[in-house]
Design an enzyme around this catalytic site. Sequence first.
Site, mmCIF file in Angstrom:
data_model
loop_
_atom_site.group_PDB
_atom_site.id
_atom_site.type_symbol
_atom_site.label_atom_id
_atom_site.label_comp_id
_atom_site.label_asym_id
_atom_site.label_seq_id
_atom_site.Cartn_x
_atom_site.Cartn_y
_atom_site.Cartn_z
ATOM 1 N N TYR A 1 0.819 -1.210 0.000
ATOM 2 C CA TYR A 1 0.000 0.000 0.000
ATOM 3 C C TYR A 1 0.856 1.265 0.000
ATOM 4 O O TYR A 1 0.489 2.265 -0.604
ATOM 5 C CB TYR A 1 -0.904 0.029 1.245
ATOM 6 C CG TYR A 1 -2.177 -0.753 1.097
ATOM 7 C CD1 TYR A 1 -2.151 -2.125 0.921
ATOM 8 C CD2 TYR A 1 -3.411 -0.107 1.144
ATOM 9 C CE1 TYR A 1 -3.332 -2.845 0.794
ATOM 10 C CE2 TYR A 1 -4.594 -0.816 1.019
ATOM 11 C CZ TYR A 1 -4.546 -2.187 0.842
ATOM 12 O OH TYR A 1 -5.706 -2.890 0.717
ATOM 13 N N LYS B 1 3.619 -15.795 3.527
ATOM 14 C CA LYS B 1 3.827 -16.459 2.233
ATOM 15 C C LYS B 1 5.337 -16.618 2.052
ATOM 16 O O LYS B 1 5.930 -16.149 1.073
ATOM 17 C CB LYS B 1 3.198 -15.597 1.123
ATOM 18 C CG LYS B 1 3.189 -16.227 -0.257
ATOM 19 C CD LYS B 1 2.154 -17.329 -0.427
ATOM 20 C CE LYS B 1 2.313 -18.011 -1.778
ATOM 21 N NZ LYS B 1 1.454 -19.199 -1.932
ATOM 22 N N ASP C 1 -2.582 -18.491 1.507
ATOM 23 C CA ASP C 1 -3.576 -19.162 0.655
ATOM 24 C C ASP C 1 -4.272 -20.285 1.431
ATOM 25 O O ASP C 1 -5.497 -20.447 1.362
ATOM 26 C CB ASP C 1 -2.945 -19.657 -0.661
ATOM 27 C CG ASP C 1 -1.631 -20.398 -0.468
ATOM 28 O OD1 ASP C 1 -1.115 -20.436 0.660
ATOM 29 O OD2 ASP C 1 -1.118 -20.957 -1.468
ATOM 30 N N ASP D 1 -6.098 -7.132 4.072
ATOM 31 C CA ASP D 1 -7.198 -6.545 3.307
ATOM 32 C C ASP D 1 -8.060 -7.656 2.732
ATOM 33 O O ASP D 1 -9.284 -7.642 2.848
ATOM 34 C CB ASP D 1 -6.640 -5.661 2.182
ATOM 35 C CG ASP D 1 -7.757 -5.035 1.365
ATOM 36 O OD1 ASP D 1 -8.717 -4.532 1.983
ATOM 37 O OD2 ASP D 1 -7.679 -5.074 0.120
ATOM 38 N N ASP E 1 -11.866 -9.258 4.223
ATOM 39 C CA ASP E 1 -13.094 -9.304 3.420
ATOM 40 C C ASP E 1 -13.652 -10.720 3.373
ATOM 41 O O ASP E 1 -14.861 -10.927 3.407
ATOM 42 C CB ASP E 1 -12.834 -8.820 1.982
ATOM 43 C CG ASP E 1 -13.209 -7.345 1.808
ATOM 44 O OD1 ASP E 1 -12.924 -6.556 2.727
ATOM 45 O OD2 ASP E 1 -13.786 -6.994 0.765
HETATM 46 C C1 IPM Z 1 -10.290 -1.584 3.717
HETATM 47 C C2 IPM Z 1 -10.559 -1.028 2.363
HETATM 48 C C3 IPM Z 1 -9.428 -0.076 1.990
HETATM 49 C C4 IPM Z 1 -8.148 -0.884 1.978
HETATM 50 C C5 IPM Z 1 -9.646 0.649 0.648
HETATM 51 C C6 IPM Z 1 -10.929 1.437 0.648
HETATM 52 C C7 IPM Z 1 -8.471 1.529 0.292
HETATM 53 O O1 IPM Z 1 -10.716 -2.047 1.419
HETATM 54 O O2 IPM Z 1 -10.248 -0.797 4.683
HETATM 55 O O3 IPM Z 1 -10.109 -2.798 3.822
HETATM 56 O O4 IPM Z 1 -7.807 -1.491 0.954
HETATM 57 O O5 IPM Z 1 -7.469 -0.909 3.004
HETATM 58 MG MG MG Z 2 -10.597 -3.947 2.234
#
Ligand code: IPM
Ligand code: MG
Length: 365
Positions: A146, A196, A228, A252, A256
């Site tokens: 990032y 990894k 993974d 990240d 999710d």
């Molecule tokens: C999160 C989001 C952010 C990230 C985006 C919006 C930049 O997906 O907070 O997980 O990738 O960190």
């Molecule tokens: Mg995210």
Amino acid sequence: MKNYKIAVLAGDGIGPEIMNQALKVLDIVEKRNDVRFELMPASFGACAYFSDGKAFPDETIAICDEADTILKGTIGLGHEESQKIPVDERPERGALLPLRKRYNTYANFRPVSLPPVLSHFSPLKPNVIGRGIDFMIIRELVGGLYFGAKKRGVDKDGKRWVHETLEYDEEQIRRILHVAFQTAMKRKKVLHNVHKSNVLVSSVLWNEIVEEVAPEYPDVTVKQVLVDAAATAMCLNPGQFDVMVMENMFGDILSDQGGGILGSLGLMPSACIGDKKSYFEPSHGSAPDIAGQNIANPYAMVGSVAMMLDMIMDLEQESKNIWKAMQSVFAEGFSTPDLSNTDVESKMIGTDAFGDKIVAHLKNI
Ligand code: IPM
Ligand code: MG
């Protein structure tokens, strides 16, 4: 009496609607505790770009600098709308990442937690999740891909190329590992280190630091897992996890996926903690497609308030009360239309009404 200045960044999309519910909850907490919250609203995200020409305007920076902590809603627009904003001022690059960097909020806590009363939301079978899901993803938030150097160009044959750098130094790795070990100490004393190292030299260094830090926490069992394989294991047997630690990009993606096994990212609040300043935000996005319709569930936003009270304000009991109040609303069979993807029938109510019900339960605790 403790006084906290809180910068309130409602943001874009459903941000303002869910933030309103969070503020109702804060109001109750303030009324019955020896604490004062000075709320300092400020614009942030795409809305700030359209009103001030910047996604993270100077005035908002000044307010956040002055605040003891920051409560953030959601940011971002749909694909088409965001094309109207220059790339560097789009809310993710222009507001969110600079916020993280400025306050060095390196420790991101994302609870993948589904108490029994919410377990019907999970797409996983009951025999997989048992009585619910409960683990904590700890994601390094201000390093890695990032924030590493980025470059693009064209070679002599006209071929376009890009360099994106995954950067960490040992200090950055060590401090997040300490956070993870300390969290494991407070929980089940099992820490999954996600990496990894079969491919990435950054993971090799990361794992060296794990070896160095681990002896300071002899009670914690460290388990190694490739990223993974961790993704698969989260689906097949989430119950084996208690605390997981990982670098920014892995976190990240896996967080999710954590939202996925809960049934929605709308069920995942988060805390972003730095040494001097912290901020709290739902893990989900601004859901522009349902914005303004009063149908978004405020669980992750209100849960972020609960995390704030617990983690930086010594109001653990009120934090517990908030979780309990939210669960009671679901236990009564209520939900919001955005959380309707379940086999169990719910009584659908709006964002505001859901917030009111949380408040009503909270008052009774
Ligand atoms: C999160 C989001 C952010 C990230 C985006 C919006 C930049 O997906 O907070 O997980 O990738 O960190
Ligand atoms: Mg995210």
